[in-house]
Design a protein around this motif. Structure first.
Motif, PDB file in Angstrom:
ATOM      1  N   ARG A 129      -1.615   7.039  -0.214  1.00  0.00           N
ATOM      2  CA  ARG A 129      -0.328   7.000  -0.923  1.00  0.00           C
ATOM      3  C   ARG A 129       0.510   5.834  -0.416  1.00  0.00           C
ATOM      4  O   ARG A 129       1.132   5.118  -1.216  1.00  0.00           O
ATOM      5  CB  ARG A 129       0.416   8.319  -0.697  1.00  0.00           C
ATOM      6  CG  ARG A 129       1.811   8.389  -1.314  1.00  0.00           C
ATOM      7  CD  ARG A 129       2.522   9.633  -0.844  1.00  0.00           C
ATOM      8  NE  ARG A 129       2.800   9.586   0.588  1.00  0.00           N
ATOM      9  CZ  ARG A 129       3.148  10.638   1.318  1.00  0.00           C
ATOM     10  NH1 ARG A 129       3.217  11.845   0.770  1.00  0.00           N
ATOM     11  NH2 ARG A 129       3.400  10.513   2.604  1.00  0.00           N
ATOM     12  N   THR A 130       0.501   5.615   0.895  1.00  0.00           N
ATOM     13  CA  THR A 130       1.228   4.484   1.473  1.00  0.00           C
ATOM     14  C   THR A 130       0.698   3.169   0.923  1.00  0.00           C
ATOM     15  O   THR A 130       1.466   2.254   0.605  1.00  0.00           O
ATOM     16  CB  THR A 130       1.108   4.501   3.006  1.00  0.00           C
ATOM     17  OG1 THR A 130       1.635   5.734   3.506  1.00  0.00           O
ATOM     18  CG2 THR A 130       1.870   3.338   3.639  1.00  0.00           C
ATOM     19  N   HIS A 131      -0.619   3.058   0.807  1.00  0.00           N
ATOM     20  CA  HIS A 131      -1.230   1.852   0.233  1.00  0.00           C
ATOM     21  C   HIS A 131      -0.726   1.605  -1.183  1.00  0.00           C
ATOM     22  O   HIS A 131      -0.341   0.488  -1.540  1.00  0.00           O
ATOM     23  CB  HIS A 131      -2.748   1.996   0.250  1.00  0.00           C
ATOM     24  CG  HIS A 131      -3.477   1.065  -0.654  1.00  0.00           C
ATOM     25  ND1 HIS A 131      -3.394  -0.316  -0.547  1.00  0.00           N
ATOM     26  CD2 HIS A 131      -4.307   1.309  -1.718  1.00  0.00           C
ATOM     27  CE1 HIS A 131      -4.133  -0.874  -1.479  1.00  0.00           C
ATOM     28  NE2 HIS A 131      -4.685   0.090  -2.205  1.00  0.00           N
ATOM     29  N   HIS A 132      -0.715   2.646  -2.001  1.00  0.00           N
ATOM     30  CA  HIS A 132      -0.289   2.476  -3.390  1.00  0.00           C
ATOM     31  C   HIS A 132       1.194   2.134  -3.505  1.00  0.00           C
ATOM     32  O   HIS A 132       1.590   1.392  -4.405  1.00  0.00           O
ATOM     33  CB  HIS A 132      -0.599   3.742  -4.198  1.00  0.00           C
ATOM     34  CG  HIS A 132      -1.968   3.737  -4.790  1.00  0.00           C
ATOM     35  ND1 HIS A 132      -2.235   3.262  -6.050  1.00  0.00           N
ATOM     36  CD2 HIS A 132      -3.156   4.127  -4.278  1.00  0.00           C
ATOM     37  CE1 HIS A 132      -3.530   3.378  -6.300  1.00  0.00           C
ATOM     38  NE2 HIS A 132      -4.114   3.904  -5.238  1.00  0.00           N
ATOM     39  N   GLN A 133       1.986   2.663  -2.616  1.00  0.00           N
ATOM     40  CA  GLN A 133       3.424   2.390  -2.666  1.00  0.00           C
ATOM     41  C   GLN A 133       3.762   0.985  -2.178  1.00  0.00           C
ATOM     42  O   GLN A 133       4.865   0.491  -2.433  1.00  0.00           O
ATOM     43  CB  GLN A 133       4.183   3.415  -1.815  1.00  0.00           C
ATOM     44  CG  GLN A 133       4.155   4.820  -2.395  1.00  0.00           C
ATOM     45  CD  GLN A 133       4.772   5.842  -1.448  1.00  0.00           C
ATOM     46  OE1 GLN A 133       4.887   5.604  -0.235  1.00  0.00           O
ATOM     47  NE2 GLN A 133       5.151   6.985  -1.980  1.00  0.00           N
ATOM     48  N   ASN A 134       2.819   0.330  -1.487  1.00  0.00           N
ATOM     49  CA  ASN A 134       3.101  -0.962  -0.858  1.00  0.00           C
ATOM     50  C   ASN A 134       2.043  -2.026  -1.150  1.00  0.00           C
ATOM     51  O   ASN A 134       1.948  -3.011  -0.417  1.00  0.00           O
ATOM     52  CB  ASN A 134       3.224  -0.776   0.659  1.00  0.00           C
ATOM     53  CG  ASN A 134       4.362   0.149   1.047  1.00  0.00           C
ATOM     54  OD1 ASN A 134       5.497  -0.266   1.161  1.00  0.00           O
ATOM     55  ND2 ASN A 134       4.035   1.415   1.243  1.00  0.00           N
ATOM     56  N   THR A 135       1.279  -1.847  -2.201  1.00  0.00           N
ATOM     57  CA  THR A 135       0.209  -2.789  -2.521  1.00  0.00           C
ATOM     58  C   THR A 135       0.743  -4.214  -2.647  1.00  0.00           C
ATOM     59  O   THR A 135       1.755  -4.455  -3.308  1.00  0.00           O
ATOM     60  CB  THR A 135      -0.479  -2.401  -3.840  1.00  0.00           C
ATOM     61  OG1 THR A 135      -0.939  -1.058  -3.743  1.00  0.00           O
ATOM     62  CG2 THR A 135      -1.655  -3.325  -4.123  1.00  0.00           C
ATOM     63  N   GLY A 136       0.058  -5.155  -1.999  1.00  0.00           N
ATOM     64  CA  GLY A 136       0.447  -6.557  -2.101  1.00  0.00           C
ATOM     65  C   GLY A 136       1.533  -6.981  -1.139  1.00  0.00           C
ATOM     66  O   GLY A 136       1.892  -8.163  -1.088  1.00  0.00           O
ATOM     67  N   ASN A 137       2.049  -6.034  -0.361  1.00  0.00           N
ATOM     68  CA  ASN A 137       3.089  -6.342   0.622  1.00  0.00           C
ATOM     69  C   ASN A 137       2.418  -6.564   1.980  1.00  0.00           C
ATOM     70  O   ASN A 137       1.857  -5.638   2.565  1.00  0.00           O
ATOM     71  CB  ASN A 137       4.091  -5.191   0.705  1.00  0.00           C
ATOM     72  CG  ASN A 137       5.304  -5.528   1.545  1.00  0.00           C
ATOM     73  OD1 ASN A 137       5.197  -6.136   2.609  1.00  0.00           O
ATOM     74  ND2 ASN A 137       6.477  -5.125   1.081  1.00  0.00           N
TER      75      ASN A 137
END
Length: 356
Positions: A129-137
Protein backbone atom coordinates in the motif's frame (compact mmCIF):
# COMPACT_ATOMS: atom_id res chain seq x y z
CA UNK A 1 12.03 7.39 -28.82
CA UNK A 2 13.57 3.98 -28.03
CA UNK A 3 12.38 1.34 -30.45
CA UNK A 4 11.44 -1.11 -27.71
CA UNK A 5 8.89 1.26 -26.14
CA UNK A 6 5.74 2.72 -27.62
CA UNK A 7 3.65 5.66 -26.45
CA UNK A 8 6.33 6.94 -24.12
CA UNK A 9 5.95 10.19 -22.25
CA UNK A 10 6.66 12.74 -24.95
CA UNK A 11 8.65 14.92 -22.60
CA UNK A 12 12.42 14.96 -23.19
CA UNK A 13 14.76 13.01 -20.96
CA UNK A 14 16.16 15.89 -18.97
CA UNK A 15 16.79 16.28 -15.28
CA UNK A 16 14.70 19.37 -14.83
CA UNK A 17 11.62 20.45 -12.94
CA UNK A 18 10.09 21.39 -16.30
CA UNK A 19 9.29 17.76 -17.23
CA UNK A 20 5.52 17.31 -17.21
CA UNK A 21 4.93 19.75 -14.34
CA UNK A 22 1.21 19.39 -14.92
CA UNK A 23 -0.63 16.59 -16.70
CA UNK A 24 -3.31 17.46 -19.28
CA UNK A 25 -5.91 15.26 -17.54
CA UNK A 26 -7.12 14.50 -14.03
CA UNK A 27 -7.59 11.25 -12.16
CA UNK A 28 -11.34 11.79 -12.24
CA UNK A 29 -11.29 12.20 -16.02
CA UNK A 30 -9.41 8.93 -16.33
CA UNK A 31 -11.84 7.17 -14.02
CA UNK A 32 -14.83 8.46 -15.97
CA UNK A 33 -13.43 6.93 -19.16
CA UNK A 34 -13.43 3.41 -17.68
CA UNK A 35 -16.67 1.38 -17.81
CA UNK A 36 -18.24 1.35 -14.35
CA UNK A 37 -18.38 -2.46 -14.27
CA UNK A 38 -14.57 -2.59 -14.30
CA UNK A 39 -14.60 -1.39 -10.70
CA UNK A 40 -16.99 -4.10 -9.55
CA UNK A 41 -15.39 -7.33 -8.33
CA UNK A 42 -17.27 -10.58 -8.74
CA UNK A 43 -16.75 -12.74 -5.67
CA UNK A 44 -17.48 -15.94 -7.55
CA UNK A 45 -15.24 -15.04 -10.47
CA UNK A 46 -12.40 -14.11 -8.13
CA UNK A 47 -12.86 -17.34 -6.18
CA UNK A 48 -12.81 -19.31 -9.43
CA UNK A 49 -9.30 -18.03 -10.18
CA UNK A 50 -8.15 -18.96 -6.68
CA UNK A 51 -9.56 -22.48 -6.87
CA UNK A 52 -8.25 -22.92 -10.42
CA UNK A 53 -4.72 -22.06 -9.30
CA UNK A 54 -4.96 -24.35 -6.27
CA UNK A 55 -6.33 -27.16 -8.45
CA UNK A 56 -3.50 -26.84 -10.98
CA UNK A 57 -0.93 -26.83 -8.17
CA UNK A 58 -2.54 -29.95 -6.68
CA UNK A 59 -2.54 -31.78 -10.03
CA UNK A 60 1.13 -31.07 -10.66
CA UNK A 61 2.05 -32.22 -7.16
CA UNK A 62 0.25 -35.47 -7.91
CA UNK A 63 2.05 -35.85 -11.26
CA UNK A 64 5.44 -35.12 -9.70
CA UNK A 65 4.83 -37.62 -6.90
CA UNK A 66 3.71 -40.28 -9.38
CA UNK A 67 6.70 -39.85 -11.71
CA UNK A 68 9.31 -39.10 -9.02
CA UNK A 69 11.96 -38.79 -11.70
CA UNK A 70 14.94 -36.46 -11.92
CA UNK A 71 14.20 -35.75 -15.57
CA UNK A 72 10.86 -34.28 -14.48
CA UNK A 73 11.73 -32.45 -11.25
CA UNK A 74 13.33 -29.38 -12.94
CA UNK A 75 10.32 -29.13 -15.26
CA UNK A 76 8.04 -29.42 -12.24
CA UNK A 77 9.91 -26.65 -10.43
CA UNK A 78 9.42 -24.22 -13.32
CA UNK A 79 5.73 -25.06 -13.72
CA UNK A 80 4.90 -25.14 -10.04
CA UNK A 81 6.96 -22.05 -9.25
CA UNK A 82 5.03 -20.20 -11.95
CA UNK A 83 1.77 -21.37 -10.36
CA UNK A 84 3.01 -20.19 -6.94
CA UNK A 85 3.51 -16.80 -8.62
CA UNK A 86 -0.03 -16.93 -10.04
CA UNK A 87 -1.34 -17.71 -6.55
CA UNK A 88 0.58 -14.71 -5.22
CA UNK A 89 -1.22 -12.48 -7.75
CA UNK A 90 -4.60 -13.72 -6.46
CA UNK A 91 -3.48 -12.73 -2.96
CA UNK A 92 -2.34 -9.43 -4.47
CA UNK A 93 -5.96 -8.69 -5.46
CA UNK A 94 -7.01 -9.60 -1.93
CA UNK A 95 -4.50 -7.12 -0.52
CA UNK A 96 -5.97 -4.34 -2.65
CA UNK A 97 -9.56 -5.22 -1.78
CA UNK A 98 -10.26 -5.91 -5.46
CA UNK A 99 -10.89 -9.62 -4.89
CA UNK A 100 -14.32 -9.02 -3.37
CA UNK A 101 -16.31 -6.43 -1.46
CA UNK A 102 -16.00 -8.48 1.71
CA UNK A 103 -13.00 -7.58 3.84
CA UNK A 104 -13.13 -10.84 5.81
CA UNK A 105 -13.05 -12.86 2.58
CA UNK A 106 -10.19 -10.79 1.16
CA UNK A 107 -8.18 -11.43 4.33
CA UNK A 108 -9.03 -15.13 4.44
CA UNK A 109 -8.18 -15.86 0.80
CA UNK A 110 -5.17 -13.55 1.04
CA UNK A 111 -3.75 -15.68 3.84
CA UNK A 112 -4.62 -18.93 2.06
CA UNK A 113 -2.86 -17.68 -1.08
CA UNK A 114 0.19 -16.11 0.55
CA UNK A 115 0.99 -18.18 3.63
CA UNK A 116 1.91 -21.39 1.67
CA UNK A 117 4.46 -19.37 -0.35
CA UNK A 118 5.93 -17.73 2.77
CA UNK A 119 4.55 -14.23 2.25
CA UNK A 120 3.17 -12.50 5.37
CA UNK A 121 -0.13 -11.30 3.92
CA UNK A 122 -0.83 -8.25 6.09
CA UNK A 123 2.81 -7.22 6.38
CA UNK A 124 3.14 -7.35 2.60
CA UNK A 125 -0.28 -5.74 2.07
CA UNK A 126 0.65 -2.71 4.15
CA UNK A 127 4.09 -2.17 2.61
CA UNK A 128 2.59 -2.64 -0.85
CA UNK A 129 0.00 0.00 0.00
CA UNK A 130 2.88 2.35 0.81
CA UNK A 131 4.39 1.60 -2.61
CA UNK A 132 1.15 2.45 -4.39
CA UNK A 133 0.67 5.65 -2.44
CA UNK A 134 4.20 6.83 -3.29
CA UNK A 135 5.02 5.35 -6.70
CA UNK A 136 7.68 7.34 -8.54
CA UNK A 137 8.72 9.29 -5.45
CA UNK A 138 12.44 8.75 -4.85
CA UNK A 139 12.19 9.59 -1.17
CA UNK A 140 9.05 7.69 -0.13
CA UNK A 141 8.45 4.83 -2.60
CA UNK A 142 8.75 1.41 -0.99
CA UNK A 143 10.06 -1.00 -3.63
CA UNK A 144 12.39 -0.95 -6.64
CA UNK A 145 13.08 2.76 -6.26
CA UNK A 146 16.50 3.99 -7.44
CA UNK A 147 19.30 4.77 -5.02
CA UNK A 148 21.07 8.11 -5.37
CA UNK A 149 24.59 8.41 -6.71
CA UNK A 150 25.99 9.21 -3.26
CA UNK A 151 24.15 6.25 -1.73
CA UNK A 152 25.47 4.00 -4.52
CA UNK A 153 29.04 5.09 -3.76
CA UNK A 154 28.53 4.37 -0.04
CA UNK A 155 27.00 0.91 -0.47
CA UNK A 156 29.30 -1.92 0.52
CA UNK A 157 29.90 -4.92 -1.73
CA UNK A 158 27.22 -7.05 -0.08
CA UNK A 159 24.51 -4.43 -0.59
CA UNK A 160 25.48 -4.00 -4.22
CA UNK A 161 25.58 -7.77 -4.68
CA UNK A 162 21.99 -8.18 -3.48
CA UNK A 163 20.55 -5.06 -5.13
CA UNK A 164 22.31 -5.18 -8.48
CA UNK A 165 23.77 -8.67 -9.07
CA UNK A 166 21.46 -11.30 -7.57
CA UNK A 167 18.33 -9.13 -7.50
CA UNK A 168 16.12 -11.94 -8.81
CA UNK A 169 16.39 -13.80 -5.51
CA UNK A 170 16.30 -10.75 -3.23
CA UNK A 171 12.64 -10.85 -2.15
CA UNK A 172 12.99 -13.01 1.00
CA UNK A 173 15.69 -10.65 2.28
CA UNK A 174 13.44 -7.66 1.51
CA UNK A 175 10.79 -9.13 3.81
CA UNK A 176 13.30 -9.07 6.65
CA UNK A 177 15.28 -5.88 5.89
CA UNK A 178 13.31 -3.86 3.28
CA UNK A 179 15.11 -1.92 0.54
CA UNK A 180 18.38 0.10 0.72
CA UNK A 181 18.11 3.09 3.03
CA UNK A 182 14.99 1.82 4.84
CA UNK A 183 14.64 -0.09 8.08
CA UNK A 184 12.09 -2.51 9.43
CA UNK A 185 10.73 -6.02 9.03
CA UNK A 186 7.48 -7.25 7.52
CA UNK A 187 7.10 -9.64 10.45
CA UNK A 188 7.30 -7.29 13.45
CA UNK A 189 4.48 -4.91 14.43
CA UNK A 190 7.12 -2.56 15.88
CA UNK A 191 8.50 -1.95 12.38
CA UNK A 192 8.22 1.65 11.08
CA UNK A 193 6.24 0.15 8.21
CA UNK A 194 3.19 -0.20 10.41
CA UNK A 195 0.80 1.91 12.45
CA UNK A 196 -0.08 0.88 16.03
CA UNK A 197 -3.62 0.02 14.89
CA UNK A 198 -2.18 -2.57 12.48
CA UNK A 199 -0.40 -4.51 15.22
CA UNK A 200 -2.75 -7.51 15.33
CA UNK A 201 -2.97 -7.77 11.56
CA UNK A 202 0.80 -8.07 11.39
CA UNK A 203 0.93 -10.55 14.26
CA UNK A 204 -1.79 -12.69 12.64
CA UNK A 205 0.14 -13.01 9.39
CA UNK A 206 3.43 -13.63 11.17
CA UNK A 207 1.84 -16.43 13.22
CA UNK A 208 0.38 -17.99 10.06
CA UNK A 209 3.76 -17.88 8.35
CA UNK A 210 5.48 -19.32 11.43
CA UNK A 211 3.06 -22.25 11.37
CA UNK A 212 3.87 -22.80 7.69
CA UNK A 213 7.59 -22.84 8.46
CA UNK A 214 6.81 -25.32 11.25
CA UNK A 215 4.96 -27.56 8.80
CA UNK A 216 7.85 -27.45 6.33
CA UNK A 217 10.28 -28.24 9.15
CA UNK A 218 8.22 -31.23 10.24
CA UNK A 219 7.99 -32.54 6.66
CA UNK A 220 11.74 -32.17 6.32
CA UNK A 221 12.30 -34.00 9.61
CA UNK A 222 9.99 -36.84 8.51
CA UNK A 223 11.04 -37.18 4.87
CA UNK A 224 14.44 -35.52 4.58
CA UNK A 225 16.06 -32.55 2.90
CA UNK A 226 15.71 -34.05 -0.56
CA UNK A 227 11.94 -34.13 -0.10
CA UNK A 228 11.98 -30.41 0.76
CA UNK A 229 14.11 -29.64 -2.29
CA UNK A 230 11.95 -31.61 -4.71
CA UNK A 231 8.50 -30.63 -3.48
CA UNK A 232 8.96 -27.14 -2.13
CA UNK A 233 12.32 -25.37 -2.35
CA UNK A 234 12.67 -25.78 -6.13
CA UNK A 235 9.25 -24.25 -6.91
CA UNK A 236 9.76 -21.58 -4.24
CA UNK A 237 12.98 -20.32 -5.87
CA UNK A 238 11.23 -20.09 -9.25
CA UNK A 239 8.37 -18.18 -7.59
CA UNK A 240 10.81 -15.69 -6.05
CA UNK A 241 12.49 -15.18 -9.43
CA UNK A 242 9.13 -14.46 -11.05
CA UNK A 243 8.17 -12.03 -8.31
CA UNK A 244 11.44 -10.10 -8.46
CA UNK A 245 11.57 -10.13 -12.27
CA UNK A 246 8.03 -8.83 -12.79
CA UNK A 247 8.10 -6.21 -10.05
CA UNK A 248 11.53 -4.99 -11.22
CA UNK A 249 10.24 -4.61 -14.77
CA UNK A 250 7.11 -2.77 -13.62
CA UNK A 251 9.17 0.27 -12.64
CA UNK A 252 12.69 -0.02 -14.04
CA UNK A 253 13.57 1.51 -17.40
CA UNK A 254 16.03 4.23 -18.39
CA UNK A 255 13.24 6.44 -19.75
CA UNK A 256 10.99 6.39 -16.68
CA UNK A 257 11.09 9.64 -14.68
CA UNK A 258 11.47 9.71 -10.89
CA UNK A 259 10.38 12.72 -8.88
CA UNK A 260 11.43 14.68 -5.81
CA UNK A 261 9.57 17.07 -3.53
CA UNK A 262 6.76 19.20 -4.94
CA UNK A 263 7.30 17.85 -8.47
CA UNK A 264 5.77 14.55 -7.38
CA UNK A 265 2.08 13.91 -6.96
CA UNK A 266 0.09 10.69 -7.06
CA UNK A 267 -1.14 10.75 -10.66
CA UNK A 268 2.24 11.66 -12.10
CA UNK A 269 3.99 9.00 -10.04
CA UNK A 270 1.40 6.34 -10.91
CA UNK A 271 2.25 6.81 -14.59
CA UNK A 272 5.90 5.92 -13.93
CA UNK A 273 5.27 2.29 -14.76
CA UNK A 274 5.12 0.18 -17.92
CA UNK A 275 2.75 -2.39 -19.36
CA UNK A 276 4.67 -5.46 -20.54
CA UNK A 277 3.77 -8.51 -22.57
CA UNK A 278 4.66 -11.90 -21.05
CA UNK A 279 3.19 -13.89 -23.92
CA UNK A 280 1.27 -17.02 -22.92
CA UNK A 281 2.19 -16.33 -19.27
CA UNK A 282 -0.16 -13.30 -19.29
CA UNK A 283 -3.24 -15.40 -18.60
CA UNK A 284 -1.43 -17.71 -16.19
CA UNK A 285 -0.30 -14.88 -13.93
CA UNK A 286 -3.59 -13.02 -14.28
CA UNK A 287 -2.41 -10.17 -16.52
CA UNK A 288 -0.29 -8.58 -13.81
CA UNK A 289 1.86 -7.11 -16.60
CA UNK A 290 -1.08 -4.79 -17.38
CA UNK A 291 0.22 -2.46 -14.75
CA UNK A 292 -0.51 1.17 -15.68
CA UNK A 293 -4.26 0.87 -15.10
CA UNK A 294 -3.58 -1.04 -11.89
CA UNK A 295 -1.45 1.76 -10.48
CA UNK A 296 -4.03 4.37 -11.38
CA UNK A 297 -6.95 2.42 -9.89
CA UNK A 298 -5.85 -0.40 -7.62
CA UNK A 299 -9.43 -1.45 -6.87
CA UNK A 300 -9.90 -2.84 -10.41
CA UNK A 301 -9.88 -6.68 -10.34
CA UNK A 302 -7.21 -8.27 -12.53
CA UNK A 303 -9.81 -9.65 -14.95
CA UNK A 304 -10.95 -6.09 -15.84
CA UNK A 305 -7.51 -4.53 -16.31
CA UNK A 306 -7.28 -5.08 -20.07
CA UNK A 307 -10.69 -3.47 -20.65
CA UNK A 308 -9.75 -0.56 -18.40
CA UNK A 309 -6.44 -0.11 -20.21
CA UNK A 310 -8.09 0.14 -23.63
CA UNK A 311 -10.45 2.79 -22.24
CA UNK A 312 -7.54 4.78 -20.81
CA UNK A 313 -5.26 4.78 -23.84
CA UNK A 314 -7.04 7.55 -25.81
CA UNK A 315 -6.84 9.93 -22.86
CA UNK A 316 -3.35 9.02 -21.69
CA UNK A 317 -1.92 9.33 -25.19
CA UNK A 318 1.86 9.79 -24.99
CA UNK A 319 1.76 9.36 -21.22
CA UNK A 320 0.92 5.67 -21.59
CA UNK A 321 3.99 3.40 -21.55
CA UNK A 322 4.00 -0.03 -23.12
CA UNK A 323 6.86 -2.35 -24.06
CA UNK A 324 6.54 -4.88 -26.88
CA UNK A 325 10.06 -6.10 -26.38
CA UNK A 326 11.17 -9.50 -25.13
CA UNK A 327 10.93 -9.63 -21.34
CA UNK A 328 14.46 -10.98 -20.96
CA UNK A 329 15.90 -8.41 -23.35
CA UNK A 330 14.25 -5.62 -21.36
CA UNK A 331 15.51 -7.09 -18.11
CA UNK A 332 19.10 -7.47 -19.28
CA UNK A 333 19.24 -3.91 -20.59
CA UNK A 334 17.89 -2.41 -17.36
CA UNK A 335 20.06 -4.77 -15.30
CA UNK A 336 23.14 -3.39 -17.07
CA UNK A 337 22.22 0.30 -17.19
CA UNK A 338 19.83 1.23 -14.35
CA UNK A 339 21.89 1.67 -11.18
CA UNK A 340 21.34 5.08 -9.59
CA UNK A 341 19.97 8.59 -10.10
CA UNK A 342 21.52 12.00 -9.50
CA UNK A 343 21.60 13.42 -5.98
CA UNK A 344 19.87 16.59 -7.15
CA UNK A 345 17.11 17.46 -9.55
CA UNK A 346 13.33 17.47 -9.25
CA UNK A 347 12.94 14.99 -12.11
CA UNK A 348 15.66 12.40 -12.62
CA UNK A 349 16.32 9.25 -14.61
CA UNK A 350 18.37 6.12 -14.06
CA UNK A 351 22.05 6.26 -14.87
CA UNK A 352 24.63 3.51 -15.27
CA UNK A 353 27.57 2.75 -12.99
CA UNK A 354 29.68 3.12 -16.16
CA UNK A 355 29.11 6.88 -15.83
CA UNK A 356 30.96 7.09 -12.52
Amino acid sequence: MPSHLVNLNASPKAESSDVSSELPFTLQELKSAIPAECFQPSTWKSLSYFFLDVSVITVFYAIAHFLDSWWFWPVFWVIQGTMFWALFVVGHDCGHGSFSKHKWLNNAIGHLAHTPILVPFHGWRISHRTHHQNTGNIDTDESWYPVTESKYRQMDWSEKLIRFQVLLIAYPLYLFKRSPGKKGSHFLPSSPLFKPAEKWDVITSTVCLTLMVGLLSWLTYEYGWLFLLKYYFGPYVVFVIWLDLVTFLHHTEADIPWYRGKDWYFLKGALSTIDRDYGFINNIHHNIGTHVAHHLFLNIPHYHLKTATEALKPILGDYYRESRESIWKSFLRSYKTCHFVSDTGAVVYYRSKQEL
